[in-house]
Design a protein around this motif. Structure first.
Motif, PDB file in Angstrom:
ATOM      1  N   GLU A  22     -88.041   7.815  11.362  1.00 60.67           N
ATOM      2  CA  GLU A  22     -86.959   6.979  11.882  1.00 60.67           C
ATOM      3  C   GLU A  22     -87.240   5.496  11.689  1.00 60.67           C
ATOM      4  OE1 GLU A  22     -85.728   7.920  15.853  1.00 60.67           O
ATOM      5  OE2 GLU A  22     -85.738  10.063  15.438  1.00 60.67           O
ATOM      6  N   GLN A  23     -88.483   5.078  11.909  1.00 62.08           N
ATOM      7  CA  GLN A  23     -88.821   3.665  11.729  1.00 62.08           C
ATOM      8  C   GLN A  23     -88.673   3.258  10.269  1.00 62.08           C
ATOM      9  OE1 GLN A  23     -92.728   3.286  13.442  1.00 62.08           O
ATOM     10  NE2 GLN A  23     -91.887   2.468  15.350  1.00 62.08           N
ATOM     11  N   GLY A  24     -89.080   4.140   9.362  1.00 61.44           N
ATOM     12  CA  GLY A  24     -88.946   3.851   7.938  1.00 61.44           C
ATOM     13  C   GLY A  24     -87.488   3.717   7.525  1.00 61.44           C
ATOM     14  N   LEU A  25     -86.644   4.592   8.053  1.00 66.31           N
ATOM     15  CA  LEU A  25     -85.210   4.509   7.755  1.00 66.31           C
ATOM     16  C   LEU A  25     -84.615   3.215   8.296  1.00 66.31           C
ATOM     17  CD1 LEU A  25     -84.032   8.170   8.477  1.00 66.31           C
ATOM     18  CD2 LEU A  25     -84.099   7.018   6.270  1.00 66.31           C
ATOM     19  N   LEU A  26     -84.981   2.872   9.534  1.00 66.91           N
ATOM     20  CA  LEU A  26     -84.475   1.640  10.129  1.00 66.91           C
ATOM     21  C   LEU A  26     -84.956   0.422   9.342  1.00 66.91           C
ATOM     22  CD1 LEU A  26     -82.919   0.184  12.332  1.00 66.91           C
ATOM     23  CD2 LEU A  26     -84.969   0.296  13.768  1.00 66.91           C
ATOM     24  N   TYR A  27     -86.223   0.427   8.968  1.00 72.66           N
ATOM     25  CA  TYR A  27     -86.789  -0.684   8.193  1.00 72.66           C
ATOM     26  C   TYR A  27     -86.023  -0.876   6.883  1.00 72.66           C
ATOM     27  CZ  TYR A  27     -90.078  -3.410   5.428  1.00 72.66           C
ATOM     28  OH  TYR A  27     -90.650  -4.372   4.633  1.00 72.66           O
ATOM     29  N   ARG A  28     -85.808   0.215   6.157  1.00 74.82           N
ATOM     30  CA  ARG A  28     -85.075   0.122   4.883  1.00 74.82           C
ATOM     31  C   ARG A  28     -83.635  -0.328   5.105  1.00 74.82           C
ATOM     32  NH1 ARG A  28     -87.968   4.668   3.921  1.00 74.82           N
ATOM     33  NH2 ARG A  28     -86.212   6.064   4.193  1.00 74.82           N
ATOM     34  N   ALA A  29     -83.026   0.127   6.196  1.00 71.83           N
ATOM     35  CA  ALA A  29     -81.653  -0.280   6.484  1.00 71.83           C
ATOM     36  C   ALA A  29     -81.584  -1.779   6.780  1.00 71.83           C
ATOM     37  CB  ALA A  29     -81.102   0.532   7.660  1.00 71.83           C
ATOM     38  N   VAL A  30     -82.511  -2.288   7.570  1.00 77.04           N
ATOM     39  CA  VAL A  30     -82.533  -3.727   7.872  1.00 77.04           C
ATOM     40  C   VAL A  30     -82.756  -4.517   6.588  1.00 77.04           C
ATOM     41  CG1 VAL A  30     -83.815  -5.568   9.057  1.00 77.04           C
ATOM     42  CG2 VAL A  30     -83.227  -3.464  10.291  1.00 77.04           C
ATOM     43  N   GLN A  31     -83.662  -4.049   5.724  1.00 75.77           N
ATOM     44  CA  GLN A  31     -83.935  -4.750   4.470  1.00 75.77           C
ATOM     45  C   GLN A  31     -82.714  -4.762   3.553  1.00 75.77           C
ATOM     46  OE1 GLN A  31     -86.655  -6.583   3.901  1.00 75.77           O
ATOM     47  NE2 GLN A  31     -87.238  -5.983   5.961  1.00 75.77           N
ATOM     48  N   ALA A  32     -81.835  -3.773   3.684  1.00 76.01           N
ATOM     49  CA  ALA A  32     -80.654  -3.673   2.823  1.00 76.01           C
ATOM     50  C   ALA A  32     -79.499  -4.555   3.300  1.00 76.01           C
ATOM     51  CB  ALA A  32     -80.199  -2.214   2.740  1.00 76.01           C
ATOM     52  N   LEU A  33     -79.602  -5.116   4.494  1.00 80.80           N
ATOM     53  CA  LEU A  33     -78.525  -5.965   5.014  1.00 80.80           C
ATOM     54  C   LEU A  33     -78.391  -7.249   4.199  1.00 80.80           C
ATOM     55  CD1 LEU A  33     -79.198  -5.761   8.858  1.00 80.80           C
ATOM     56  CD2 LEU A  33     -77.255  -4.768   7.638  1.00 80.80           C
ATOM     57  N   LYS A  34     -77.196  -7.840   4.245  1.00 84.52           N
ATOM     58  CA  LYS A  34     -76.993  -9.158   3.650  1.00 84.52           C
ATOM     59  C   LYS A  34     -77.924 -10.132   4.364  1.00 84.52           C
ATOM     60  CE  LYS A  34     -72.134  -8.462   2.561  1.00 84.52           C
ATOM     61  NZ  LYS A  34     -70.754  -8.861   2.857  1.00 84.52           N
ATOM     62  N   PRO A  35     -78.400 -11.155   3.657  1.00 80.46           N
ATOM     63  CA  PRO A  35     -79.368 -12.085   4.261  1.00 80.46           C
ATOM     64  C   PRO A  35     -78.934 -12.684   5.603  1.00 80.46           C
ATOM     65  CG  PRO A  35     -79.217 -12.485   1.922  1.00 80.46           C
ATOM     66  CD  PRO A  35     -78.165 -11.458   2.250  1.00 80.46           C
ATOM     67  N   ARG A  36     -77.662 -13.051   5.746  1.00 84.17           N
ATOM     68  CA  ARG A  36     -77.241 -13.674   7.006  1.00 84.17           C
ATOM     69  C   ARG A  36     -77.255 -12.684   8.161  1.00 84.17           C
ATOM     70  NH1 ARG A  36     -71.891 -14.240   4.229  1.00 84.17           N
ATOM     71  NH2 ARG A  36     -70.754 -12.379   4.799  1.00 84.17           N
ATOM     72  N   TYR A  37     -77.069 -11.387   7.882  1.00 83.41           N
ATOM     73  CA  TYR A  37     -77.143 -10.364   8.932  1.00 83.41           C
ATOM     74  C   TYR A  37     -78.601 -10.001   9.219  1.00 83.41           C
ATOM     75  CZ  TYR A  37     -72.134  -9.728   8.014  1.00 83.41           C
ATOM     76  OH  TYR A  37     -70.798  -9.917   7.850  1.00 83.41           O
ATOM     77  N   LYS A  38     -79.370  -9.877   8.172  1.00 88.43           N
ATOM     78  CA  LYS A  38     -80.789  -9.544   8.311  1.00 88.43           C
ATOM     79  C   LYS A  38     -81.494 -10.605   9.161  1.00 88.43           C
ATOM     80  CE  LYS A  38     -84.764  -9.093   5.201  1.00 88.43           C
ATOM     81  NZ  LYS A  38     -85.131  -9.027   3.788  1.00 88.43           N
ATOM     82  N   GLU A  39     -81.170 -11.862   8.906  1.00 88.52           N
ATOM     83  CA  GLU A  39     -81.786 -12.976   9.613  1.00 88.52           C
ATOM     84  C   GLU A  39     -81.558 -12.898  11.123  1.00 88.52           C
ATOM     85  OE1 GLU A  39     -82.072 -17.375   8.033  1.00 88.52           O
ATOM     86  OE2 GLU A  39     -80.018 -16.905   8.652  1.00 88.52           O
ATOM     87  N   VAL A  40     -80.318 -12.661  11.547  1.00 87.83           N
ATOM     88  CA  VAL A  40     -80.050 -12.622  12.991  1.00 87.83           C
ATOM     89  C   VAL A  40     -80.649 -11.379  13.638  1.00 87.83           C
ATOM     90  CG1 VAL A  40     -78.018 -14.125  12.920  1.00 87.83           C
ATOM     91  CG2 VAL A  40     -77.714 -11.650  12.682  1.00 87.83           C
ATOM     92  N   ILE A  41     -80.669 -10.259  12.923  1.00 91.72           N
ATOM     93  CA  ILE A  41     -81.295  -9.039  13.462  1.00 91.72           C
ATOM     94  C   ILE A  41     -82.786  -9.273  13.672  1.00 91.72           C
ATOM     95  CG2 ILE A  41     -81.991  -6.672  12.861  1.00 91.72           C
ATOM     96  CD1 ILE A  41     -79.146  -6.741  13.879  1.00 91.72           C
ATOM     97  N   LEU A  42     -83.452  -9.844  12.689  1.00 94.33           N
ATOM     98  CA  LEU A  42     -84.890 -10.097  12.800  1.00 94.33           C
ATOM     99  C   LEU A  42     -85.194 -11.051  13.949  1.00 94.33           C
ATOM    100  CD1 LEU A  42     -85.905 -10.441   9.046  1.00 94.33           C
ATOM    101  CD2 LEU A  42     -86.315  -8.502  10.559  1.00 94.33           C
ATOM    102  N   LEU A  43     -84.407 -12.112  14.069  1.00 99.17           N
ATOM    103  CA  LEU A  43     -84.666 -13.071  15.140  1.00 99.17           C
ATOM    104  C   LEU A  43     -84.352 -12.487  16.520  1.00 99.17           C
ATOM    105  CD1 LEU A  43     -83.278 -16.293  13.443  1.00 99.17           C
ATOM    106  CD2 LEU A  43     -85.678 -15.731  13.906  1.00 99.17           C
ATOM    107  N   HIS A  44     -83.278 -11.725  16.624  1.00102.54           N
ATOM    108  CA  HIS A  44     -82.876 -11.189  17.920  1.00102.54           C
ATOM    109  C   HIS A  44     -83.778 -10.042  18.378  1.00102.54           C
ATOM    110  CE1 HIS A  44     -80.167 -10.540  21.262  1.00102.54           C
ATOM    111  NE2 HIS A  44     -80.055  -9.267  20.946  1.00102.54           N
ATOM    112  N   TYR A  45     -84.011  -9.077  17.519  1.00100.89           N
ATOM    113  CA  TYR A  45     -84.747  -7.886  17.933  1.00100.89           C
ATOM    114  C   TYR A  45     -86.254  -7.974  17.711  1.00100.89           C
ATOM    115  CZ  TYR A  45     -80.266  -5.707  18.688  1.00100.89           C
ATOM    116  OH  TYR A  45     -79.019  -5.420  19.164  1.00100.89           O
ATOM    117  N   TYR A  46     -86.674  -8.623  16.640  1.00 98.79           N
ATOM    118  CA  TYR A  46     -88.108  -8.689  16.363  1.00 98.79           C
ATOM    119  C   TYR A  46     -88.769  -9.882  17.046  1.00 98.79           C
ATOM    120  CZ  TYR A  46     -87.489  -5.000  12.960  1.00 98.79           C
ATOM    121  OH  TYR A  46     -87.204  -3.797  12.362  1.00 98.79           O
TER     122      TYR A  46
END
Length: 167
Positions: free
Chosen positions: A101-125
């Motif tokens: 599950e973590q691997g799937l989530l990681y790949r999904a986050v990496q596949a996001l557009k940069p502006r979406y990936k950025e806010v997800i990383l800052l908010h959740y990580y």
């Protein structure tokens, strides 16, 4: 006004934020060695451009902004070099994330557009609030909220469409 930070301040920043910066860079760049280089570059920029802060939140926001900007610079400058290396040496291609599950989530986050990936990383990580992300990125809070919402929807689509046997 920018000043150089003292050695003691730099050591404190390394101890306090170093792991968070490395995690953010790893997630942003998808490559541990590039992430380690980015963290080192960020510490040099932090040392050279140390401003004074009114609050600890301001310090963290500035440090994370410097870190993200270094990651963006790395992506811009290393892109051609990385593409060439992978084409010439396919055995050096990026290792796959684990098949769980973590691997799937990681790949999904990496596949996001940069502006979406950025806010997800800052908010959740990085556990940053919408107001902090807004200040960090220089965008309105409503924009950050919309990007988070859209990113969550994209992640949900990607993860729902993933075959069950992969989880």
């Amino acid at each position: 006004m920018e000043t150089r930070c003292t050695t003691q301040e730099l050591e404190r920043v390394m101890d306090q934020y170093g792991n968070d910066m490395l995690r953010l860079c790893c997630a942003y760049l998808s490559d541990r060695s590039l992430a380690e280089d980015a963290v080192q570059d960020a510490f040099v920029k932090i040392y050279k451009g140390w401003p004074t802060f009114e609050t600890p939140e301001g310090e963290k926001s500035w440090i994370m902004k410097v870190t993200i900007n270094v990651c963006k610079d790395q992506l811009r400058s290393a892109w051609k070099r990385k593409v060439t290396l992978v084409e010439e040496y396919p055995e050096m291609a990026q290792p796959e994330a684990p098949e769980n599950e973590q691997g799937l989530l990681y790949r999904a986050v990496q596949a996001l557009k940069p502006r979406y990936k950025e806010v997800i990383l800052l908010h959740y990580y990085q556990q940053m609030r919408v107001s902090e992300i807004s200040q960090l990125l220089g965008t309105p809070q409503s924009t950050v909220s919309v990007r988070l919402s859209r990113a969550r929807r994209e992640l949900e689509k990607m993860l729902v469409l993933a075959p069950v046997e992969e989880m």
